[in-house]
Design an enzyme around this catalytic site. Structure first.
Site, PDB file in Angstrom:
ATOM      1  CB  SER A 149     -22.775  73.931  48.971  1.00  0.00           C
ATOM      2  OG  SER A 149     -23.879  74.380  48.238  1.00  0.00           O
ATOM      3  CG  ASP A 358     -45.963  76.753  60.887  1.00  0.00           C
ATOM      4  OD1 ASP A 358     -45.622  76.296  59.773  1.00  0.00           O
ATOM      5  OD2 ASP A 358     -46.499  76.062  61.781  1.00  0.00           O
ATOM      6  CG  HIS A 411     -20.866  75.701  44.535  1.00  0.00           C
ATOM      7  ND1 HIS A 411     -21.148  76.760  45.371  1.00  0.00           N
ATOM      8  CD2 HIS A 411     -21.503  74.631  45.076  1.00  0.00           C
ATOM      9  CE1 HIS A 411     -21.932  76.360  46.358  1.00  0.00           C
ATOM     10  NE2 HIS A 411     -22.155  75.074  46.213  1.00  0.00           N
TER      11      HIS A 411
END
Length: 432
Positions: A149, A358, A411
């Protein structure tokens, strides 16, 4: 220079584990500045402690989750131990590494200082930690990496920054989108979550009425969890976070079926339901997950509470009305920092991080395009957390990368079956 501080060795059935700590810079751009501690656990099959084995670094899912605590050589770990000496890394801020939570962050100063500190807890810093750990343990020798993951996201960062340090990269459910913004990611994931809801209610049709009843009750009453905070309807709705894993449908069903009890004033939510729901909804064990989850998609732009904003494009997730309740998935919302006591003290920090513009790059597409390190990745076609279309797009632009697309597993497939990692190992070696 980072050194390996050996703590202890433990013997478990079939396993020998050795614990280490490492001192690493908070900011790798300022290596002479403040340091923090990273914890890792070496695992080797019993009887092979002295064998010359290649190393496999395990990069855990998350973000903000500690690595698993082994108790037996099962599933992916059992397969890995046939060939490797495995290192389970508690990524910075998690587990036994220097922790980030409501208790420790105030030591940094005000919210601005805390946010600046947390900004160093993304994949780029995790990978630079891992590289120092590699050098401390095995010097110039390369190692293999396995990313589950979010650990797969970290693997792509590792391949971008230090490809020469890697023998091979194995990834399950974690081929990240290289350039997609958080908004683009959530526009892809909300329909996936809707599909999981449809599958859940197809399995347990009666639960649609129960979920609606619980939501209506929470909208009309001030219901308190045993810990004292209010259980709101939209907080209840987030119980779908685990829908993309193997057993979560059944787990939520068994929770819902115990939801109501007849009290003095009529029907009310039962204590067993409230106790279990509260435990599942609390971020006390992983507050860093909530703080940086959207930042894992931020490169040169603000995430700006993406999941909350994009949700407005999917009105079927609205709660007020007579339509079926849909649970949400792996989304973090700003109101959670008002309602979860583990997150409430961190609200200002979360707001600063959400507005930050940023953020540096996490991947180098040009380096990945020229990649020569064998990469084998399992792409779960119905994955609720990492959109398979984005994963296949990433695989198509990376060098030396092979993707195995399957809908046989959810998953958490590698945690259920050793065959997942076995297939990837054979793919990376050219045997499949």
């Amino acid at each position: 220079m980072t050194t390996a501080n050996r703590l202890r060795t433990d013997r478990l059935p079939g396993l020998v584990t050795t614990a280490y700590t490492f001192d690493v810079p908070v900011d790798h751009a300022a290596p002479q500045g403040e340091h923090l501690t990273v914890f890792a656990r070496e695992v080797v099959a019993a009887g092979r402690e002295k064998d010359k084995l290649p190393w496999l670094l395990m990069l855990q899912g998350g973000p903000g989750q500690p690595c698993e605590r082994p108790t037996a050589p099962s599933a992916w770990l059992g397969r890995a131990l046939k060939d490797y000496r495995v290192l389970l890394l508690d990524q910075r801020g998690t587990g036994l590494s220097s922790r980030v939570n409501r208790q420790t962050l105030p030591l940094r100063g005000d919210a601005k200082a805390q946010a600046e500190y947390v900004a160093h807890f993304r994949a780029d810093s995790i990978v630079r930690d891992a590289e120092l750990v590699r050098q401390a343990l095995i010097g110039d020798e390369p190692w293999s990496i396995y990313g589950q993951s979010f650990g797969g996201f970290c693997s792509l960062t590792y391949l971008s920054l230090f490809p020469g340090s890697l023998r091979e990269s194995l990834i399950t459910g974690g081929l990240a989108p290289l350039t997609a913004t958080a908004d683009e990611v959530y526009r892809a994931l909300y329909p996936r979550v809707r599909e999981k809801n449809e599958q859940f209610f197809a399995r347990y049709p009666e639960d649609a009425e129960i979920a609606r009843r619980v939501v209506d009750h929470l909208l009309a009453h001030d219901v308190r969890l045993p810990t004292g905070e209010r259980l709101t309807a939209h907080r209840f709705q987030t119980l779908g976070m685990g829908f993309g894993t193997h057993r979560e449908f059944d787990s939520l069903h068994y929770l819902l079926e115990m939801s109501f009890v007849d009290g003095v004033g009529g029907p009310e939510l039962s204590d067993p339901f409230l106790i279990q729901a509260g435990a599942r909804l609390s971020f006390a064990g992983a507050p860093l997950y909530a703080l940086v989850h959207e930042a894992i998609y931020a490169q040169g732009c603000a995430s700006d509470w993406s999941a909350q904003r994009v949700r407005a494009e999917f009105p079927e997730f609205d709660l007020e009305g007579d339509w079926p309740v849909l649970f949400t998935g792996e989304m973090i919302y700003p109101w959670q920092f008002d309602e979860d006591p583990a997150l409430t003290p961190l609200k200002d920090v979360a707001e600063i991080l959400a507005a930050r513009t940023d953020w540096g790059p996490l991947y180098d597409p040009e380096v990945l395009a020229r990649n020569e390190v064998p990469v084998a990745a399992a792409v779960y076609f119905d994955d609720m957390y990492v959109d398979s279309a984005y994963s296949l797009e990433t695989a198509s632009v990376m060098g030396a990368t092979r993707a195995w697309v399957t809908n046989e597993y959810e998953h958490d497939g590698a945690g259920r079956s050793a065959s997942v990692l076995d297939r990837l190992i054979k793919m990376a070696r050219g045997e499949l």
